[in-house]
Design an enzyme around this catalytic site. Sequence first.
Site, PDB file in Angstrom:
ATOM      1  N   HIS A 143     -25.415  27.507  -4.010  1.00  0.00           N
ATOM      2  CA  HIS A 143     -25.910  28.132  -5.240  1.00  0.00           C
ATOM      3  C   HIS A 143     -26.976  27.238  -5.896  1.00  0.00           C
ATOM      4  CE1 HIS A 143     -25.716  30.245  -9.127  1.00  0.00           C
ATOM      5  NE2 HIS A 143     -25.720  29.036  -9.667  1.00  0.00           N
ATOM      6  N   GLU A 144     -26.696  25.933  -5.950  1.00  0.00           N
ATOM      7  CA  GLU A 144     -27.667  24.997  -6.558  1.00  0.00           C
ATOM      8  C   GLU A 144     -28.950  24.941  -5.718  1.00  0.00           C
ATOM      9  OE1 GLU A 144     -27.324  23.722  -9.540  1.00  0.00           O
ATOM     10  OE2 GLU A 144     -25.328  24.597  -9.715  1.00  0.00           O
TER      11      GLU A 144
END
Lengths: 269, 165
Positions: free
Chosen positions: A132-133
């Site tokens: 996600h990051e």
Amino acid sequence: MKWALLKDLLKLLILFGVIWGVFVIFPIFPDKSVLEISLEKEEQLGEIIVDNILANTPGFEEIHTPALDSAIFKISERLIGQIGLTDYQYTIKVIDNTEINAFTLPGGNIFIYSGLLRFADNADEVAAVLAHEIGHVEKRHVVSKLIKEFGINLIFSILTGGDAVMLSELGKTAISTVFDRQQEKEADQYGLDLLADSGISPKSLAAFFRRLKRESGSYDESLEILMTHPHYNSRIKASIQYELPEDYKEVDFGIDWERVINSFSTGKE
Amino acid sequence: MEEESDYHPLPQPDEVTIREREDAMGAYLMMFAAVAAGLPLPIINLIASIVYYSINKSKSRFVHFHALHSLFAQIPTSILNAGLVFWTVRIFFFHSWEVNDYYIGYIWMVVIANLLYFIFSIIAAVKSRKGQFYYFLFFGRLSYQIVYRIKDEAEMKEAVNKPPA
């Protein structure tokens, strides 16, 4: 008269077609200013912010143990290897902090708090958060957020040695990870695709959020629209409903997560 | 080839009554109220202009022209506005499309189209209040053609006044 009418109609269509075309080719939109910062400049900015945070934030310290470093290396290598062509040189650091959090700074710098690692059940869940990051990095959300908050001129002034107070403010904003709803959704989607490509079940994200939800108590559903982040429920749903490609094959990390946690938790809890 | 005689003569400003001038001006000014009430449902503006046109089309040709002119000018902006509402709903409520350069370009085009519509409508309202004609690109010619063109022989005969025998 008919010809004159047709000519008029044609003129009108051409006029509006040209207006549309001009604005498509030369878009005027705040987010587009992100293009004004080149990747080199973004990396430079990331370096300045990271150095500043590491030097001036009390208690903001990196953790290193052989087991932890090896686990983070294994997870990040698997994910980064599946990104394909990327302009970023990723740096992933684990910070000693009990909060359950991870954030991204410009230039491919990702920070994970040890609290998040302890909260995760296994390496797959950490990979889900990292994916996600990485989504935020690849979509250039951090730079876009900083430009929106501070303006392009201030970013350039920091790059050319702007004042320390502003730099500290910039760092605080970069850490605060309040992306808009659309950006969070984009990063989630990117992360789920990356997980599937890397042989990690996208459902790991659902498992992580489910526990997070249990821990933090349930929210009123009506609050969802007010939140800058998509609500846990919608993220859990998106991760569960993610359609895996036909050739998907899950590959276990083979990491003893408990051993990783114990390697840096001894004497801390 | 069409000739000038195929069309009814245009009334000069001093031949247009105050009532006709006000009705003609109303066609443009009424749109502003409709636009304000209609946003973000552009179809309401269109319905309002159709109603105004239906009421006024049987009045003098001067009023008929301006009501039709205003209605026609309303159509493209209504379609463009409706397109923007549709596109925006797809992006932000259904998340099936994304914000891209075409969308941003379209927003600018719609903004410019609405601005032009407002500016030219004000000019047309002022001109019609003075008993004058004002022609928008394409729609002016189209409205003139529809309203002032003599449709058949009977109409032509009807229009000609003759001195007493």
